[in-house]
Design a protein around this motif. Structure first.
Motif, PDB file in Angstrom:
ATOM      1  N   GLU A 301       0.821  -1.209   0.000  1.00  5.17           N
ATOM      2  CA  GLU A 301       0.000   0.000   0.000  1.00  5.17           C
ATOM      3  C   GLU A 301       0.855   1.260   0.000  1.00  5.17           C
ATOM      4  OE1 GLU A 301      -4.278   1.079   2.012  1.00  5.17           O
ATOM      5  OE2 GLU A 301      -2.740   0.167   3.245  1.00  5.17           O
ATOM      6  N   GLY A 302       0.363   2.281  -0.691  1.00  6.84           N
ATOM      7  CA  GLY A 302       0.982   3.602  -0.631  1.00  6.84           C
ATOM      8  C   GLY A 302       2.114   3.837  -1.612  1.00  6.84           C
ATOM      9  N   ILE A 303       2.401   2.847  -2.486  1.00 12.70           N
ATOM     10  CA  ILE A 303       3.493   3.073  -3.452  1.00 12.70           C
ATOM     11  C   ILE A 303       3.034   2.708  -4.859  1.00 12.70           C
ATOM     12  CG2 ILE A 303       5.317   2.664  -1.760  1.00 12.70           C
ATOM     13  CD1 ILE A 303       5.703  -0.082  -3.098  1.00 12.70           C
ATOM     14  N   GLU A 304       3.817   3.125  -5.848  1.00 11.87           N
ATOM     15  CA  GLU A 304       3.571   2.794  -7.247  1.00 11.87           C
ATOM     16  C   GLU A 304       4.480   1.639  -7.653  1.00 11.87           C
ATOM     17  OE1 GLU A 304       1.597   4.162  -9.602  1.00 11.87           O
ATOM     18  OE2 GLU A 304       0.709   5.703  -8.325  1.00 11.87           O
ATOM     19  N   GLY A 305       3.915   0.672  -8.347  1.00  8.20           N
ATOM     20  CA  GLY A 305       4.697  -0.471  -8.811  1.00  8.20           C
ATOM     21  C   GLY A 305       5.871  -0.071  -9.696  1.00  8.20           C
ATOM     22  N   GLU A 306       5.662   0.976 -10.506  1.00 12.68           N
ATOM     23  CA  GLU A 306       6.718   1.397 -11.450  1.00 12.68           C
ATOM     24  C   GLU A 306       7.986   1.809 -10.699  1.00 12.68           C
ATOM     25  OE1 GLU A 306       5.635   1.276 -14.750  1.00 12.68           O
ATOM     26  OE2 GLU A 306       3.711   0.665 -13.915  1.00 12.68           O
ATOM     27  N   GLY A 307       7.785   2.624  -9.647  1.00 11.10           N
ATOM     28  CA  GLY A 307       8.924   3.087  -8.856  1.00 11.10           C
ATOM     29  C   GLY A 307       9.637   1.914  -8.204  1.00 11.10           C
ATOM     30  N   LEU A 308       8.835   1.003  -7.705  1.00 12.43           N
ATOM     31  CA  LEU A 308       9.377  -0.191  -7.052  1.00 12.43           C
ATOM     32  C   LEU A 308      10.263  -0.987  -8.023  1.00 12.43           C
ATOM     33  CD1 LEU A 308       9.277  -2.078  -4.583  1.00 12.43           C
ATOM     34  CD2 LEU A 308       7.110  -2.961  -5.397  1.00 12.43           C
ATOM     35  N   LEU A 309       9.761  -1.168  -9.233  1.00 10.95           N
ATOM     36  CA  LEU A 309      10.512  -1.943 -10.228  1.00 10.95           C
ATOM     37  C   LEU A 309      11.821  -1.282 -10.601  1.00 10.95           C
ATOM     38  CD1 LEU A 309       7.922  -3.193 -12.804  1.00 10.95           C
ATOM     39  CD2 LEU A 309       9.022  -4.372 -10.909  1.00 10.95           C
ATOM     40  N   ASN A 379       8.384   6.587   2.299  1.00  9.37           N
ATOM     41  CA  ASN A 379       8.838   7.800   2.968  1.00  9.37           C
ATOM     42  C   ASN A 379       8.658   9.047   2.119  1.00  9.37           C
ATOM     43  OD1 ASN A 379       9.473   6.728   5.420  1.00  9.37           O
ATOM     44  ND2 ASN A 379      11.594   6.260   4.862  1.00  9.37           N
ATOM     45  N   MET A 380       8.604   8.880   0.796  1.00  8.09           N
ATOM     46  CA  MET A 380       8.399  10.076  -0.023  1.00  8.09           C
ATOM     47  C   MET A 380       7.040  10.065  -0.721  1.00  8.09           C
ATOM     48  SD  MET A 380      11.395   9.392  -2.738  1.00  8.09           S
ATOM     49  CE  MET A 380      10.894   8.690  -4.277  1.00  8.09           C
ATOM     50  N   SER A 381       6.143   9.207  -0.252  1.00 12.47           N
ATOM     51  CA  SER A 381       4.829   9.122  -0.886  1.00 12.47           C
ATOM     52  C   SER A 381       3.786   9.955  -0.142  1.00 12.47           C
ATOM     53  CB  SER A 381       4.389   7.652  -0.932  1.00 12.47           C
ATOM     54  OG  SER A 381       2.981   7.547  -0.936  1.00 12.47           O
ATOM     55  N   PRO A 382       3.150  10.920  -0.818  1.00 16.32           N
ATOM     56  CA  PRO A 382       2.086  11.696  -0.176  1.00 16.32           C
ATOM     57  C   PRO A 382       0.913  10.804   0.231  1.00 16.32           C
ATOM     58  CG  PRO A 382       2.440  12.405  -2.472  1.00 16.32           C
ATOM     59  CD  PRO A 382       3.411  11.318  -2.197  1.00 16.32           C
ATOM     60  N   TRP A 384       1.081   7.690   1.209  1.00 14.59           N
ATOM     61  CA  TRP A 384       1.459   6.983   2.439  1.00 14.59           C
ATOM     62  C   TRP A 384       1.322   7.900   3.655  1.00 14.59           C
ATOM     63  CZ3 TRP A 384       1.533   2.352   4.107  1.00 14.59           C
ATOM     64  CH2 TRP A 384       2.226   2.010   5.277  1.00 14.59           C
ATOM     65  N   GLU A 385       1.709   9.171   3.470  1.00 17.67           N
ATOM     66  CA  GLU A 385       1.589  10.140   4.558  1.00 17.67           C
ATOM     67  C   GLU A 385       0.128  10.278   4.976  1.00 17.67           C
ATOM     68  OE1 GLU A 385       3.687  13.806   3.741  1.00 17.67           O
ATOM     69  OE2 GLU A 385       2.758  14.736   5.509  1.00 17.67           O
ATOM     70  N   GLU A 386      -0.764  10.379   3.988  1.00 19.79           N
ATOM     71  CA  GLU A 386      -2.195  10.493   4.295  1.00 19.79           C
ATOM     72  C   GLU A 386      -2.711   9.248   5.011  1.00 19.79           C
ATOM     73  OE1 GLU A 386      -3.003  13.099   0.265  1.00 19.79           O
ATOM     74  OE2 GLU A 386      -4.389  11.455   0.712  1.00 19.79           O
ATOM     75  N   LEU A 387      -2.170   8.085   4.604  1.00 16.73           N
ATOM     76  CA  LEU A 387      -2.575   6.832   5.255  1.00 16.73           C
ATOM     77  C   LEU A 387      -2.124   6.843   6.715  1.00 16.73           C
ATOM     78  CD1 LEU A 387      -1.664   4.354   2.384  1.00 16.73           C
ATOM     79  CD2 LEU A 387      -3.942   4.578   3.380  1.00 16.73           C
ATOM     80  N   CYS A 388      -0.913   7.355   6.939  1.00 21.58           N
ATOM     81  CA  CYS A 388      -0.356   7.332   8.282  1.00 21.58           C
ATOM     82  C   CYS A 388      -1.042   8.323   9.209  1.00 21.58           C
ATOM     83  CB  CYS A 388       1.141   7.623   8.242  1.00 21.58           C
ATOM     84  SG  CYS A 388       2.050   6.277   7.494  1.00 21.58           S
ATOM     85  N   ASN A 389      -1.402   9.525   8.668  1.00 22.23           N
ATOM     86  CA  ASN A 389      -2.018  10.493   9.568  1.00 22.23           C
ATOM     87  C   ASN A 389      -3.544  10.401   9.594  1.00 22.23           C
ATOM     88  OD1 ASN A 389      -2.903  11.901   7.327  1.00 22.23           O
ATOM     89  ND2 ASN A 389      -1.171  13.312   7.346  1.00 22.23           N
ATOM     90  N   GLY A 390      -4.073   9.336   8.965  1.00 21.52           N
ATOM     91  CA  GLY A 390      -5.507   9.074   9.106  1.00 21.52           C
ATOM     92  C   GLY A 390      -6.388   9.833   8.133  1.00 21.52           C
ATOM     93  N   GLU A 391      -5.795  10.595   7.197  1.00 17.74           N
ATOM     94  CA  GLU A 391      -6.600  11.303   6.203  1.00 17.74           C
ATOM     95  C   GLU A 391      -7.176  10.338   5.169  1.00 17.74           C
ATOM     96  OE1 GLU A 391      -4.513  14.718   4.454  1.00 17.74           O
ATOM     97  OE2 GLU A 391      -3.542  14.938   6.406  1.00 17.74           O
ATOM     98  N   ARG A 392      -6.563   9.168   5.080  1.00 18.48           N
ATOM     99  CA  ARG A 392      -6.975   8.161   4.127  1.00 18.48           C
ATOM    100  C   ARG A 392      -7.090   6.844   4.878  1.00 18.48           C
ATOM    101  NH1 ARG A 392      -5.671   7.457  -1.754  1.00 18.48           N
ATOM    102  NH2 ARG A 392      -4.876   9.532  -2.184  1.00 18.48           N
ATOM    103  N   LYS A 393      -8.031   6.000   4.482  1.00 25.71           N
ATOM    104  CA  LYS A 393      -8.181   4.723   5.197  1.00 25.71           C
ATOM    105  C   LYS A 393      -7.329   3.633   4.562  1.00 25.71           C
ATOM    106  CE  LYS A 393     -12.072   2.817   6.522  1.00 25.71           C
ATOM    107  NZ  LYS A 393     -13.526   2.535   6.455  1.00 25.71           N
ATOM    108  N   HIS A 394      -6.701   2.828   5.419  1.00 25.15           N
ATOM    109  CA  HIS A 394      -5.943   1.687   4.900  1.00 25.15           C
ATOM    110  C   HIS A 394      -6.886   0.707   4.228  1.00 25.15           C
ATOM    111  CE1 HIS A 394      -1.880   2.336   6.321  1.00 25.15           C
ATOM    112  NE2 HIS A 394      -2.356   2.758   7.489  1.00 25.15           N
ATOM    113  N   LEU A 395      -6.485   0.216   3.060  1.00 32.20           N
ATOM    114  CA  LEU A 395      -7.306  -0.791   2.368  1.00 32.20           C
ATOM    115  C   LEU A 395      -6.725  -2.192   2.546  1.00 32.20           C
ATOM    116  CD1 LEU A 395      -8.054   1.324  -0.826  1.00 32.20           C
ATOM    117  CD2 LEU A 395      -9.637   0.817   1.049  1.00 32.20           C
TER     118      LEU A 395
END
Ligand SMILES: *Cc1c(COP(=O)(O)O)cnc(C)c1O
Length: 396
Positions: A301-309, A379-382, A384-395
């Motif tokens: 969660e919170g990242i793009e597959g492209e960046g990961l690859l 760490n550089m994903s907006p 992920w930040e929203e997920l961590c501070n509760g602005e977005r719900k974890h799926l």
């Protein structure tokens, strides 16, 4: 830096056995199998020997094997042929699934434009469809059922034998795209009630650009490449003899080593899955047990597959976010969406597809690199930040 190649669902390295089987047909035995002289007959003998080997691995008759330029061509021919033969009897309905390979899905789209009605069965969240779903969808005007043997992205294995049985009872031709299965898990066209089956050499350590279509005796097969009388008039063109000989050798080797390879690979697979599931908010896609020994498909969660690859590639690890055909586009995989994953989750996917050439050290390298890269990207994903501070719900 040593490369860890774990994109074997996209293509495999040729085995030494396959290369050795190929070279005589690039050097000494260069005749045309259709020529009547001795050079031609030597080529013809090799062609028929390869056909026999491949038939044997599938429990088919040699005359039921037609060589093609690969899995895509075999899929196209099977679908178009069954569609045409259905049409002759006034049948214009085809059943398939939402998570087929594009060689099947795009052919079906074309057939739909040409007047066929296509039912794409929903896939359960575990990546498996059932024979009951197929049974319910069959109609008096159904011309074909086509369901893949094993999925190329999530590796789930379908209940092909039961689906084949349902089709046979209803008198509907059954095709399976077995490109990911053949050479990896047991495939028996008779026991599995299969009428048509596609396979491709480069998915089991053979060369690219060669494959085969199994078509059961008595099932009509139309030709779409017009020309000479090769392949019993079903596929014109001088045969790719080197490729065909190499494919036969690769398949024979894969089948001889199948259970040993499966055992080795599933142990590596389980180790990698266990390790990667320790990453918070990660998820394995597809049923954990009913999957190819080689396949691992995860979402983070919170990242793009492209960046990961790209970052994994920089660390020497060649993996994929899904099928090679969707890589490079920013659309999430149609397979993961078919499994019901939300867009945001499907974007963060990683497919690791092993071969028997992979080692424990490769698994260690993956288990070290993936958590590092996921953390770096988070760490550089907006998002992920929203997920961590509760602005977005974890799926997940
Ligand atoms: C690779 C693949 C194909 C295409 O085979 P090619 O030989 O590359 O044309 C078709 N179906 C599945 C499931 C595949 O994995």
């Amino acid at each position: 830096m040593k490369t860890v190649y774990v994109d074997n669902a996209a293509t495999t390295a040729m085995s030494d056995t396959a290369i050795a089987a190929m070279t005589p047909y690039l050097k000494e035995v260069y005749g045309n199998p259709s020529s009547l002289h001795s050079a031609g007959q030597a080529a013809k003998d090799a062609l028929e020997a390869a056909r026999e080997k491949i038939a044997k691995c599938l429990n088919a008759e040699p005359r039921e094997i037609y060589f093609t330029s690969g899995g895509s061509e075999a899929d196209n021919q099977a679908l178009r042929s069954a569609a045409l033969n259905g049409l002759r009897k006034g049948k214009k309905h085809i059943i398939s699934t939402a998570f087929e390979h594009h060689a099947v899905l795009h052919t079906l789209k074309k057939l739909e434009k040409e007047g066929f009605e296509i039912t794409l069965l929903d896939v359960h969240s575990n990546g498996i469809i059932t024979a009951e779903q197929v049974e319910k969808a069959i109609r008096p005007d159904t011309a074909l059922v086509t369901v893949m043997y094993a999925n190329n992205e999530v590796g789930t294995v379908q209940p092909v034998r039961e689906i084949g049985e349902v089709c046979r009872k209803a008198g509907v031709p059954f095709h399976t795209d077995a490109v990911q299965a053949v050479g990896h898990i047991p495939v028996d066209v008779k026991a599995d009630n299969i009428d048509m089956l596609s396979l491709s050499a480069h998915k089991f350590h053979g060369p690219k650009g060669v494959g085969a279509l199994y078509c059961k005796r008595g099932v009509p097969l139309n030709t779409f490449v017009e020309g000479g009388a090769q392949e019993r008039n079903r596929r014109a063109g001088t045969e790719n003899l080197g490729g065909i000989a190499a494919m036969a050798a690769a398949l024979e080797e894969a089948c001889a080593n199948m259970s040993a390879n499966a055992k080795k690979l599933s142990a590596l697979r389980e180790k990698i899955i266990d390790g990667l599931l320790k990453i918070p908010h990660s998820k394995l896609n597809g049923d954990r047990k009913t999957r190819l020994p080689s396949n691992i498909n995860m979402c983070f969660e919170g990242i793009e597959g492209e960046g990961l690859l790209l970052l994994l590639d920089a660390k020497g690890i060649c993996a994929s976010s899904g099928s090679a055909c969707t890589s490079g586009s920013l659309e999430p995989s149609h397979v993961l969406l078919a499994l019901g994953l939300p867009h945001e989750v499907a974007h963060g996917s990683l497919r690791i597809s092993l071969s028997e050439y992979n080692t424990e050290e490769d698994a260690e390298a993956i288990l070290k690199a993936v958590p590092e890269v996921v953390e770096y990207l988070r760490n550089m994903s907006p998002v992920w930040e929203e997920l961590c501070n509760g602005e977005r719900k974890h799926l997940i």
